[in-house]
Motif scaffolding. Structure first.
Motif, PDB file in Angstrom:
ATOM      1  N   ALA A 183       8.218 -11.567   4.420  1.00  0.00           N
ATOM      2  CA  ALA A 183       7.955 -10.263   3.693  1.00  0.00           C
ATOM      3  C   ALA A 183       6.605 -10.364   2.927  1.00  0.00           C
ATOM      4  CB  ALA A 183       9.230 -10.605   3.047  1.00  0.00           C
ATOM      5  N   ASP A 184       5.663  -9.376   2.989  1.00  0.00           N
ATOM      6  CA  ASP A 184       5.128  -8.942   2.254  1.00  0.00           C
ATOM      7  C   ASP A 184       3.835  -7.523   1.436  1.00  0.00           C
ATOM      8  OD1 ASP A 184       3.674  -8.005   4.176  1.00  0.00           O
ATOM      9  OD2 ASP A 184       2.815  -9.123   5.188  1.00  0.00           O
ATOM     10  N   SER A 185       3.501  -8.072   0.723  1.00  0.00           N
ATOM     11  CA  SER A 185       2.780  -6.877   0.513  1.00  0.00           C
ATOM     12  C   SER A 185       2.182  -5.849   0.931  1.00  0.00           C
ATOM     13  CB  SER A 185       3.182  -6.717  -1.157  1.00  0.00           C
ATOM     14  OG  SER A 185       1.038  -7.610  -1.153  1.00  0.00           O
ATOM     15  N   GLU A 186       1.984  -6.295   2.382  1.00  0.00           N
ATOM     16  CA  GLU A 186       0.226  -5.906   2.994  1.00  0.00           C
ATOM     17  C   GLU A 186       1.445  -4.723   3.995  1.00  0.00           C
ATOM     18  OE1 GLU A 186      -2.511  -6.449   2.788  1.00  0.00           O
ATOM     19  OE2 GLU A 186      -2.094  -7.335   0.922  1.00  0.00           O
ATOM     20  N   HIS A 187       3.094  -4.581   4.171  1.00  0.00           N
ATOM     21  CA  HIS A 187       3.268  -3.222   4.974  1.00  0.00           C
ATOM     22  C   HIS A 187       2.412  -1.998   4.557  1.00  0.00           C
ATOM     23  CE1 HIS A 187       5.857  -6.892   5.793  1.00  0.00           C
ATOM     24  NE2 HIS A 187       5.849  -6.079   7.213  1.00  0.00           N
ATOM     25  N   ILE A 188       2.559  -0.847   5.172  1.00  0.00           N
ATOM     26  CA  ILE A 188       2.146  -0.122   4.554  1.00  0.00           C
ATOM     27  C   ILE A 188       2.667   0.863   3.678  1.00  0.00           C
ATOM     28  CG2 ILE A 188       3.064   1.492   6.968  1.00  0.00           C
ATOM     29  CD1 ILE A 188       0.238   3.121   6.692  1.00  0.00           C
ATOM     30  N   HIS A 189       3.991   1.084   4.021  1.00  0.00           N
ATOM     31  CA  HIS A 189       4.588   1.426   2.309  1.00  0.00           C
ATOM     32  C   HIS A 189       4.737   0.703   0.742  1.00  0.00           C
ATOM     33  CE1 HIS A 189       7.034  -1.664   3.888  1.00  0.00           C
ATOM     34  NE2 HIS A 189       7.718  -1.557   2.588  1.00  0.00           N
ATOM     35  N   HIS A 190       4.468  -0.889   1.057  1.00  0.00           N
ATOM     36  CA  HIS A 190       3.916  -1.124   0.205  1.00  0.00           C
ATOM     37  C   HIS A 190       2.363  -0.864  -0.700  1.00  0.00           C
ATOM     38  CE1 HIS A 190       6.907  -3.822  -0.584  1.00  0.00           C
ATOM     39  NE2 HIS A 190       7.696  -4.060   1.097  1.00  0.00           N
ATOM     40  N   ARG A 191       1.840  -0.829   0.198  1.00  0.00           N
ATOM     41  CA  ARG A 191       0.392  -0.170  -0.405  1.00  0.00           C
ATOM     42  C   ARG A 191       0.219   1.198  -0.588  1.00  0.00           C
ATOM     43  NH1 ARG A 191      -4.199  -2.002   3.843  1.00  0.00           N
ATOM     44  NH2 ARG A 191      -4.038  -4.176   3.900  1.00  0.00           N
ATOM     45  N   LEU A 192       1.093   2.031   0.012  1.00  0.00           N
ATOM     46  CA  LEU A 192       1.637   3.637  -0.245  1.00  0.00           C
ATOM     47  C   LEU A 192       2.479   3.786  -1.750  1.00  0.00           C
ATOM     48  CD1 LEU A 192       2.649   5.160   2.700  1.00  0.00           C
ATOM     49  CD2 LEU A 192       0.327   5.248   1.634  1.00  0.00           C
ATOM     50  N   LEU A 193       3.187   2.427  -1.773  1.00  0.00           N
ATOM     51  CA  LEU A 193       3.547   2.432  -3.002  1.00  0.00           C
ATOM     52  C   LEU A 193       3.017   1.828  -4.058  1.00  0.00           C
ATOM     53  CD1 LEU A 193       7.025   1.102  -2.279  1.00  0.00           C
ATOM     54  CD2 LEU A 193       6.425   3.274  -3.285  1.00  0.00           C
ATOM     55  N   ALA A 194       1.813   1.178  -3.830  1.00  0.00           N
ATOM     56  CA  ALA A 194       0.581   0.443  -4.175  1.00  0.00           C
ATOM     57  C   ALA A 194      -0.225   1.579  -5.283  1.00  0.00           C
ATOM     58  CB  ALA A 194       0.124  -0.641  -4.454  1.00  0.00           C
ATOM     59  N   ALA A 195      -0.410   2.538  -3.819  1.00  0.00           N
ATOM     60  CA  ALA A 195      -1.713   3.884  -4.608  1.00  0.00           C
ATOM     61  C   ALA A 195      -1.276   4.706  -5.754  1.00  0.00           C
ATOM     62  CB  ALA A 195      -2.021   3.854  -2.867  1.00  0.00           C
ATOM     63  N   GLY A 196       0.215   4.483  -6.045  1.00  0.00           N
ATOM     64  CA  GLY A 196       1.048   5.182  -6.837  1.00  0.00           C
ATOM     65  C   GLY A 196       2.089   6.237  -6.473  1.00  0.00           C
ATOM     66  N   LEU A 197       2.295   6.473  -5.135  1.00  0.00           N
ATOM     67  CA  LEU A 197       3.490   7.346  -4.601  1.00  0.00           C
ATOM     68  C   LEU A 197       4.428   6.935  -4.852  1.00  0.00           C
ATOM     69  CD1 LEU A 197       1.222   8.328  -2.609  1.00  0.00           C
ATOM     70  CD2 LEU A 197       2.352   8.340  -0.763  1.00  0.00           C
ATOM     71  N   ASP A 198       5.626   7.702  -5.020  1.00  0.00           N
ATOM     72  CA  ASP A 198       7.239   6.757  -5.084  1.00  0.00           C
ATOM     73  C   ASP A 198       7.564   6.857  -3.875  1.00  0.00           C
ATOM     74  OD1 ASP A 198       8.025   9.380  -4.342  1.00  0.00           O
ATOM     75  OD2 ASP A 198       8.221   9.373  -6.330  1.00  0.00           O
ATOM     76  N   HIS A 199       8.620   6.092  -4.085  1.00  0.00           N
ATOM     77  CA  HIS A 199       8.886   5.702  -2.909  1.00  0.00           C
ATOM     78  C   HIS A 199       9.470   6.851  -1.489  1.00  0.00           C
ATOM     79  CE1 HIS A 199      11.663   3.573   0.043  1.00  0.00           C
ATOM     80  NE2 HIS A 199      12.940   4.140  -0.218  1.00  0.00           N
TER      81      HIS A 199
END
Length: 82
Positions: free
Chosen positions: A5-21
Motif C-alpha cells: 500500500a502506498d499513496s501513489e495510486h490515482i485515487h490517493h492523488r485525486l484525494l490529495a488534490a482536494g477531491l472527496d471520495h
C-alpha cells in the motif's frame, strides 16, 4: 512482497488534490467510460493510430495528475482563526 500500500495510486492523488471520495471515484469512472468510448470509435483504425491516441491520452492523464499534485483543488484552511 509484490504489492504494498502506498499513496501513489490515482485515487490517493485525486484525494490529495482536494477531491472527496465520491468525486475521486466519479472521476475514475468517467475516465474509464471515456476510454471505453474511445476504444469503440477506434476499433477499425490501424494499430499505429490506436497506439498514438492512447499514448496521447496517457500523457494527458499524467500531466493532469502532475498539475493537480502542484495545485490543490481544496480551499486553504485558515489556521489562525479562533
Amino acid at each position: 512482497m509484490i504489492f504494498r500500500a502506498d499513496s501513489e495510486h490515482i485515487h490517493h492523488r485525486l484525494l490529495a488534490a482536494g477531491l472527496d471520495h465520491y468525486q475521486a471515484v466519479l472521476a475514475i469512472y468517467a475516465l474509464q467510460g471515456a476510454l471505453f468510448v474511445l476504444a469503440w470509435w477506434l476499433r477499425y483504425e490501424p494499430d499505429t493510430a490506436i497506439v498514438m491516441v492512447f499514448a496521447a491520452v496517457a500523457a494527458l492523464v499524467v500531466v493532469t495528475l502532475h498539475i493537480l499534485s502542484r495545485f490543490s483543488l481544496s480551499q486553504p484552511h485558515d489556521r489562525g482563526a479562533t
